[in-house]
Write an enzyme that holds these catalytic residues in place. Sequence first.
Site, PDB file in Angstrom:
ATOM      1  N   LEU A 105       0.632  -1.283   0.179  1.00  0.00           N
ATOM      2  CA  LEU A 105       0.046   0.103  -0.055  1.00  0.00           C
ATOM      3  C   LEU A 105       0.908   1.269   0.071  1.00  0.00           C
ATOM      4  O   LEU A 105       2.077   1.345   0.447  1.00  0.00           O
ATOM      5  CB  LEU A 105      -0.847  -0.107   1.233  1.00  0.00           C
ATOM      6  CG  LEU A 105      -1.797  -1.183   1.041  1.00  0.00           C
ATOM      7  CD1 LEU A 105      -2.342  -1.385   2.445  1.00  0.00           C
ATOM      8  CD2 LEU A 105      -3.056  -1.115   0.247  1.00  0.00           C
ATOM      9  N   THR A 162      -2.529  -9.934   7.503  1.00  0.00           N
ATOM     10  CA  THR A 162      -2.038 -11.017   8.094  1.00  0.00           C
ATOM     11  C   THR A 162      -0.827 -11.830   7.389  1.00  0.00           C
ATOM     12  O   THR A 162      -0.972 -11.837   6.018  1.00  0.00           O
ATOM     13  CB  THR A 162      -3.292 -12.265   8.184  1.00  0.00           C
ATOM     14  OG1 THR A 162      -2.511 -13.767   8.598  1.00  0.00           O
ATOM     15  CG2 THR A 162      -3.962 -12.359   6.889  1.00  0.00           C
ATOM     16  N   HIS A 163       0.150 -12.265   8.107  1.00  0.00           N
ATOM     17  CA  HIS A 163       1.311 -12.847   7.340  1.00  0.00           C
ATOM     18  C   HIS A 163       1.682 -14.149   7.868  1.00  0.00           C
ATOM     19  O   HIS A 163       1.623 -14.271   9.043  1.00  0.00           O
ATOM     20  CB  HIS A 163       2.481 -11.811   7.582  1.00  0.00           C
ATOM     21  CG  HIS A 163       3.808 -12.309   7.154  1.00  0.00           C
ATOM     22  ND1 HIS A 163       4.048 -12.213   5.602  1.00  0.00           N
ATOM     23  CD2 HIS A 163       4.898 -12.763   7.661  1.00  0.00           C
ATOM     24  CE1 HIS A 163       5.130 -12.609   5.614  1.00  0.00           C
ATOM     25  NE2 HIS A 163       5.731 -13.169   6.612  1.00  0.00           N
TER      26      HIS A 163
HETATM   27  C1  GRF Z   1      -2.398 -16.263   3.674  1.00  0.00           C
HETATM   28  O1  GRF Z   1      -1.457 -17.200   4.139  1.00  0.00           O
HETATM   29  C2  GRF Z   1      -1.548 -14.896   3.742  1.00  0.00           C
HETATM   30  O2  GRF Z   1      -0.917 -14.739   5.082  1.00  0.00           O
HETATM   31  C3  GRF Z   1      -0.799 -14.965   2.573  1.00  0.00           C
HETATM   32  O3  GRF Z   1      -1.602 -15.737   1.503  1.00  0.00           O
HETATM   33  C4  GRF Z   1      -2.524 -16.611   2.054  1.00  0.00           C
HETATM   34  C5  GRF Z   1      -3.922 -16.000   1.901  1.00  0.00           C
HETATM   35  O4  GRF Z   1      -4.895 -17.097   2.003  1.00  0.00           O
HETATM   36  N1  GRF Z   1      -0.124 -13.582   2.315  1.00  0.00           N
HETATM   37  P1  GRF Z   1      -6.294 -16.811   1.586  1.00  0.00           P
HETATM   38  O5  GRF Z   1      -6.304 -16.042   0.268  1.00  0.00           O
HETATM   39  O6  GRF Z   1      -7.167 -16.010   2.517  1.00  0.00           O
HETATM   40  O7  GRF Z   1      -6.802 -18.170   1.432  1.00  0.00           O
END
Ligand code: GRF
Length: 206
Positions: free
Chosen positions: A98, A113-114
Amino acid sequence: MRKLSARRLVVLVSGEGTNLQALIGACEDPGYGAQIVAVGADRGNIAALRRAEQAGIPAFVLRVGDHAHRDDWDRALTGACAAREPGLIVCAGFMKLLGKAFLGRFAGRCVNTHPALLPSFPGMHGVRDALAYGVKVTGCTVLIVDEGVDAGPVVAQACVRVHDDDDEATLHERIKVAERALLVETVGRMVREGWSLEGRKVRIGS
Ligand code: GRF
């Protein structure tokens, strides 16, 4: 210290959308305290958009490539999100960094979320990098987005054990189970209890 609160969520996605689906499920319970007012994507024809449609949630797609400059895209994304008057933006598998306009408008109000325990293994390949390093425990992190790459203040984390026979796919699937639970729990608490930010310390509730 400014206390922040939210009820209206905009969720940004790029792929499968299982984290989005978990949030959709949680929001069906009025006691959860949040409502997803829009889903935004940086690409079309993804499962996440189909999940939004199935749930009757308005969605928009803004592709970087459709804009002359990346900053134009960032401003367009900022405007599209702001129009929904969200209290919190949730990047749930959103694979774009972003920019200034967005981060200025939603400072402290955007979480990501990572799939690793930050500050270890930031970037696009957190699961692969953790596996290659040989760690025995990895996990997932919910963080406040800032101008760095997966560098913002940590809101919550959960651990996942690495198995000897894991490959990137099996490990990522197990992390995603923990990730969905952590995201739902953390966003719910932020929405219901509010949060504050002092330096790098995030505190949910008073
Ligand atoms: C998640 O593990 C997120 O942390 C990563 O990609 C994945 C996305 O999963 N950046 P989804 O699209 O929510 O199934």
